[in-house]
Write an enzyme that holds these catalytic residues in place. Structure first.
Site, PDB file in Angstrom:
ATOM      1  N   SER A 141       0.832  -1.192   0.000  1.00  0.00           N
ATOM      2  CA  SER A 141       0.000   0.000   0.000  1.00  0.00           C
ATOM      3  C   SER A 141       0.877   1.257   0.000  1.00  0.00           C
ATOM      4  CB  SER A 141      -0.950  -0.039   1.208  1.00  0.00           C
ATOM      5  OG  SER A 141      -2.005   0.874   1.056  1.00  0.00           O
ATOM      6  N   ASP A 166      -0.445  -4.983  -3.612  1.00  0.00           N
ATOM      7  CA  ASP A 166      -1.800  -4.446  -3.694  1.00  0.00           C
ATOM      8  C   ASP A 166      -1.865  -2.928  -3.705  1.00  0.00           C
ATOM      9  OD1 ASP A 166      -4.319  -5.701  -4.131  1.00  0.00           O
ATOM     10  OD2 ASP A 166      -5.046  -4.757  -2.304  1.00  0.00           O
ATOM     11  N   HIS A 292      -6.957  -6.559   1.398  1.00  0.00           N
ATOM     12  CA  HIS A 292      -5.936  -5.620   0.932  1.00  0.00           C
ATOM     13  C   HIS A 292      -4.534  -6.010   1.414  1.00  0.00           C
ATOM     14  CE1 HIS A 292      -3.968  -1.968  -0.199  1.00  0.00           C
ATOM     15  NE2 HIS A 292      -3.938  -1.457   1.008  1.00  0.00           N
TER      16      HIS A 292
END
Length: 323
Positions: A141, A166, A292
């Protein structure tokens, strides 16, 4: 359905039947010591102190950068699986404003400031030397965006691989509009650590109970109201969000090291990366049934990707030595 009488049943069988509806495992915290061998502080010239989790002292370095709101302990179960199969070194810092790191400005999460932090952390762990170890930069992220920026600027010596988990420019930029709503939907306080771990598992914020038990407590601090609250108010970092992801896809593609993009869903791929992936410019892996935080939800599967990557890298090195 036939029902067997309990009379004559052994004590172990009776206990097993009674426990069928019980909690499978207590949601109690686990210490970092089960996953890492050391925790050190890297101090910078201006007095900032960065908390860093470490494991191993030989082999290539996995420099792990966590996402916004997480801490270095987000990598715990991944590191546990990885180090079962390869000899390597792991460096997992708490970035500015996160975990046990202490800085003079916890909310300056600008790209430039965080890249300075990353460089200082790396050289604090590996002081200037003739031969720096080979390095794999992995980021999730926000940390994935920082990994790309750091790799593009060649901040970490001897980097031979870059992996992003991700985060893709197109979907990340689109998701920023909903981020404030997502943050507001989280509980402001928790009565205790166990309640926070239970919340993470029930909401699928973390789908791995063992991982939640080590990482969730590190994200919390004592609340002025009662119980515990989040260590960092991510909404205060909003001015920096766009710069994390601006131009990220092209920067990722321009990075020289071997590149691997790990996604929870193929739909997250944007146009630039879709074309580049079809041209074989990077390795793309989709790990199904994950949220996520792919490395938290499926640590063994993600670790196996890097075991394979290291095996391929060693084969290439051996071929080069023979030329």
């Amino acid at each position: 359905m036939a029902v067997l009488p309990l009379s004559g049943a052994g004590p172990m069988l009776i206990m097993a039947i009674l426990q069928m509806g019980a909690e499978p495992q207590e949601h109690t915290p686990i210490g970092w010591e089960e996953f890492f061998t050391a925790k050190v502080f890297v101090e910078t010239e201006n007095g900032d102190r960065f908390n860093v989790y470490k494991k191993g002292d030989k082999g290539p370095v996995f420099f792990l950068l966590h996402g916004g709101g997480y801490t270095g302990l987000t990598w715990s179960c991944f590191v546990e699986e990885l180090t079962k199969n390869v000899e390597c070194q792991v460096v997992a810092p708490d970035l500015r404003g996160h975990g046990e790191t202490q800085t003079s400005d916890n909310y300056n999460l600008s790209v430039d400031q965080q890249l300075t932090d990353i460089k200082n952390i790396y050289h604090g762990i590996f002081p200037q030397q003739d031969n720096f170890p080979h390095c794999i930069i992995v980021g999730h992220s926000m940390g994935g965006a920082l990994a790309v920026h750091a790799c593009e600027r060649e901040l970490i010596p001897n980097t031979f691989a870059l992996s992003v988990i991700d985060v893709v420019e197109g979907t990340a930029v689109a998701a920023l509009k909903q981020m404030r709503t997502v943050l507001l939907s989280r509980p402001r306080d928790f009565p205790d650590e166990r309640s926070a771990i239970d919340w993470a598992c029930k909401t699928s914020a973390c789908r791995n109970l063992r991982q939640a038990r080590v990482s969730m407590p590190s994200q919390l601090k004592a609340s002025s109201h009662h119980g515990l609250t989040w260590k960092i108010d991510l909404s205060r970092t909003e001015p920096h969000w766009p710069a994390w992801f601006d131009g990220l896809s092209q920067k990722f593609l321009k990075c020289k090291p071997t590149k691997m993009l790990i996604l929870a869903n193929v739909d997250r791929l944007d146009k630039d990366l879709t074309v580049a992936q079809m041209q074989g410019k990077f390795q793309q892996v989709v790990v199904p049934n994950c949220g996520h935080a792919v490395h938290e939800d499926a640590p063994q599967e993600v670790a196996n990707l890097f075991v394979s990557l290291l095996h391929r890298y060693k084969v290439i090195l051996e071929k080069n030595r023979k030329l």
